[in-house]
Write an enzyme that holds these catalytic residues in place. Structure first.
Site, PDB file in Angstrom:
ATOM      1  N   THR A 237     -74.976  51.465  -9.902  1.00 35.56           N
ATOM      2  CA  THR A 237     -74.409  50.828  -8.713  1.00 35.56           C
ATOM      3  C   THR A 237     -72.901  50.647  -8.887  1.00 35.56           C
ATOM      4  O   THR A 237     -72.433  50.172  -9.927  1.00 35.56           O
ATOM      5  CB  THR A 237     -75.060  49.453  -8.478  1.00 35.56           C
ATOM      6  OG1 THR A 237     -76.468  49.637  -8.318  1.00 35.56           O
ATOM      7  CG2 THR A 237     -74.483  48.779  -7.242  1.00 35.56           C
TER       8      THR A 237
ATOM      9  N   GLN B 221     -52.703  56.564 -20.436  1.00 31.17           N
ATOM     10  CA  GLN B 221     -51.440  55.864 -20.693  1.00 31.17           C
ATOM     11  C   GLN B 221     -50.313  56.353 -19.802  1.00 31.17           C
ATOM     12  O   GLN B 221     -49.369  55.613 -19.521  1.00 31.17           O
ATOM     13  CB  GLN B 221     -51.050  56.022 -22.164  1.00 31.17           C
ATOM     14  CG  GLN B 221     -50.071  54.985 -22.678  1.00 31.17           C
ATOM     15  CD  GLN B 221     -50.592  53.565 -22.599  1.00 31.17           C
ATOM     16  OE1 GLN B 221     -50.064  52.746 -21.865  1.00 31.17           O
ATOM     17  NE2 GLN B 221     -51.649  53.264 -23.345  1.00 31.17           N
TER      18      GLN B 221
ATOM     19  N   GLY C 202     -61.274  54.205 -19.052  1.00 28.42           N
ATOM     20  CA  GLY C 202     -60.786  55.457 -19.613  1.00 28.42           C
ATOM     21  C   GLY C 202     -61.704  56.027 -20.680  1.00 28.42           C
ATOM     22  O   GLY C 202     -61.874  57.239 -20.785  1.00 28.42           O
ATOM     23  N   THR C 203     -62.304  55.152 -21.474  1.00 25.05           N
ATOM     24  CA  THR C 203     -63.199  55.613 -22.537  1.00 25.05           C
ATOM     25  C   THR C 203     -64.392  56.362 -21.963  1.00 25.05           C
ATOM     26  O   THR C 203     -64.748  57.443 -22.441  1.00 25.05           O
ATOM     27  CB  THR C 203     -63.678  54.421 -23.396  1.00 25.05           C
ATOM     28  OG1 THR C 203     -62.557  53.864 -24.079  1.00 25.05           O
ATOM     29  CG2 THR C 203     -64.724  54.862 -24.410  1.00 25.05           C
TER      30      THR C 203
ATOM     31  N   ASN D 176     -50.601  56.949 -26.557  1.00 21.12           N
ATOM     32  CA  ASN D 176     -50.652  55.501 -26.367  1.00 21.12           C
ATOM     33  C   ASN D 176     -49.950  54.713 -27.462  1.00 21.12           C
ATOM     34  O   ASN D 176     -49.649  53.536 -27.280  1.00 21.12           O
ATOM     35  CB  ASN D 176     -52.114  55.032 -26.267  1.00 21.12           C
ATOM     36  CG  ASN D 176     -52.949  55.521 -27.440  1.00 21.12           C
ATOM     37  OD1 ASN D 176     -53.130  56.725 -27.622  1.00 21.12           O
ATOM     38  ND2 ASN D 176     -53.462  54.604 -28.242  1.00 21.12           N
TER      39      ASN D 176
ATOM     40  N   CYS E  45     -57.384  49.534 -29.911  1.00 20.63           N
ATOM     41  CA  CYS E  45     -58.745  49.719 -30.396  1.00 20.63           C
ATOM     42  C   CYS E  45     -58.877  49.488 -31.895  1.00 20.63           C
ATOM     43  O   CYS E  45     -59.964  49.378 -32.419  1.00 20.63           O
ATOM     44  CB  CYS E  45     -59.249  51.114 -30.035  1.00 20.63           C
ATOM     45  SG  CYS E  45     -59.371  51.363 -28.255  1.00 20.63           S
TER      46      CYS E  45
ATOM     47  N   SER F 181     -57.256  55.037 -15.931  1.00 20.28           N
ATOM     48  CA  SER F 181     -57.857  53.708 -16.073  1.00 20.28           C
ATOM     49  C   SER F 181     -57.072  52.691 -15.271  1.00 20.28           C
ATOM     50  O   SER F 181     -55.844  52.787 -15.161  1.00 20.28           O
ATOM     51  CB  SER F 181     -57.880  53.309 -17.557  1.00 20.28           C
ATOM     52  OG  SER F 181     -58.416  52.015 -17.726  1.00 20.28           O
TER      53      SER F 181
ATOM     54  N   HIS G  58     -56.849  49.223 -15.781  1.00 17.78           N
ATOM     55  CA  HIS G  58     -56.215  48.071 -16.434  1.00 17.78           C
ATOM     56  C   HIS G  58     -54.880  48.398 -17.098  1.00 17.78           C
ATOM     57  O   HIS G  58     -54.184  47.510 -17.572  1.00 17.78           O
ATOM     58  CB  HIS G  58     -57.173  47.406 -17.432  1.00 17.78           C
ATOM     59  CG  HIS G  58     -57.281  48.090 -18.755  1.00 17.78           C
ATOM     60  ND1 HIS G  58     -56.734  47.556 -19.911  1.00 17.78           N
ATOM     61  CD2 HIS G  58     -57.884  49.246 -19.123  1.00 17.78           C
ATOM     62  CE1 HIS G  58     -57.001  48.364 -20.929  1.00 17.78           C
ATOM     63  NE2 HIS G  58     -57.700  49.384 -20.479  1.00 17.78           N
TER      64      HIS G  58
END
Length: 382
Positions: free
Chosen positions: A237, A179, A71-72, A151, A325, A199, A201
């Protein structure tokens, strides 16, 4: 002692079906998708299929999806990509005071490099007013970036209304949906957004894997160079196993979304009712009307966040102070600060977030243990 994980907003456990889908791409199918031989074409086909799955989850075209490392990077790609592509048209960006640091820090970097950023305030529920966005627009505004769901407190923003204003003014609109993805149905055919970050995860997929939706008429400058991957929009890649895992997680998430929403609403009720019955003083932070059901941010006056987190961990409960974070630093939440909450509320806030693997029994046990700790700690503090 049973350990109860209630920090799914920070990251989620990998779903076993996701791991199963990824394993062949570690063990057997190792070809580079850019290679012309059969090994490469096998993984190219798998990546293309996965891209279609992610696109379908947003009702987008496969060509409108680029894969990122998370996401970042998706947020950075959107903001930097538009800022550099349109720098001759204007250098003004609008965002909010409660964005994830992936957005706020990127905007701060741009400010140091000749751009002007307006940070829109929020109300006491953490909501951005569409009218305040409209009033902040200038002739040189090139991008508006407002997150879909917060979030830390879970507040859902009026994305459709803000997007409509952006469309009316001819300004690109980006939303960080990291989120909210997997908790909210998203249809970019009707949702007025030009760029949208997600994202893996956060939905029981692999870490280090994300994606950015870029509308077919949106042109961005890439900020990674060195290859022609992702239609020259993101060199490097492809993380084939990660992409396959992301697609599987998105498929499972889409299939179970409504059931999970109802389940997490029940979990919220269990915790709040338990604390009320125990006469535990608490305040819910965020909107009680517009919220992501898996996030419950609550303050316990008379306690301190860091003391509560340590006691909860000893009791086998994993919770958080807010954004992962800033975990470990116990910095004051910039989100709660922007919401203008009282100092006592600010310094005693905890975030519980629900997800795959949690049960009603776990939630009830966590609520009781939390309540007992609050009563003990607050008594000791007096």
């Amino acid at each position: 002692m049973q350990h109860i994980y209630l920090d799914h907003a920070a990251t989620t456990p990998l779903h076993p079906d996701v791991l199963e889908a990824m394993l062949p791409y570690y063990r057997e199918f190792h070809g580079n998708p850019s290679s012309l031989h059969s090994f490469g074409q096998r993984t190219r086909h798998a990546v293309d299929e996965a891209r279609s799955v992610i696109a379908e989850s947003l009702h987008a075209l496969p060509s409108e999806i680029i894969f990122t490392s998370g996401g970042t990077e998706a947020d950075n790609t959107a903001i930097m990509g538009i800022a550099t592509a349109l720098k001759d048209k204007g250098r003004h960006i609008i965002t909010s005071q409660i964005e994830h640091h992936a957005v706020i820090d990127t905007c701060a970097f741009l400010e140091k490099n000749g751009y002007d950023v307006t940070y829109i305030p929020v109300d006491k529920q953490g909501r951005v007013s569409p009218e305040s966005v409209r009033q902040a627009i200038r002739e040189d505004t090139i991008l508006i970036s407002i997150m879909y769901g917060n979030n830390e407190v879970g507040t859902v923003q009026p994305i459709s209304e803000i997007g409509a204003i952006a469309q009316e003014k001819g300004i690109y609109f980006h939303t960080d949906a990291v989120q909210a993805y997997g908790m909210e149905r998203m249809d970019v055919r009707s949702l007025p957004v030009d760029l949208l970050s997600i994202s893996a995860h956060k939905i029981n997929g692999p870490k280090g894997m994300g994606a950015l939706y870029i509308g077919k008429n949106v042109k961005i400058n890439p900020h990674l160079h060195g290859g022609n991957q992702e239609k020259k929009r993101r060199a490097g890649t492809e993380n084939v196993a990660g992409i396959i895992g992301f697609a599987k997680a998105a498929e499972i998430s889409g299939r179970t979304l409504e059931d999970h929403r109802m389940q997490y609403e029940k979990y919220r009720s269990i915790m709040l009712e338990a604390w009320s019955e125990m006469n535990v003083p608490f305040t819910v932070n965020g909107s009680l009307e517009h919220y992501l059901p898996h996030i419950l941010n609550v303050s316990f006056p008379g306690t301190r966040t860091e003391m509560m987190l340590m006691n909860l961990d000893i009791a086998g409960i994993a919770a958080a102070s807010g954004s992962a974070c800033t975990a470990g630093s116990f910095e004051v939440s910039h989100v709660l600060e922007a919401m203008g909450v009282a100092q006592e509320i600010l310094q005693s806030a905890l975030r519980f977030s629900f997800g795959y693997g949690n049960t009603e029994e776990q939630i009830h046990e966590a609520a009781i243990k939390t309540g007992e700790i609050v009563l003990r700690v607050s008594k000791a503090e007096r």
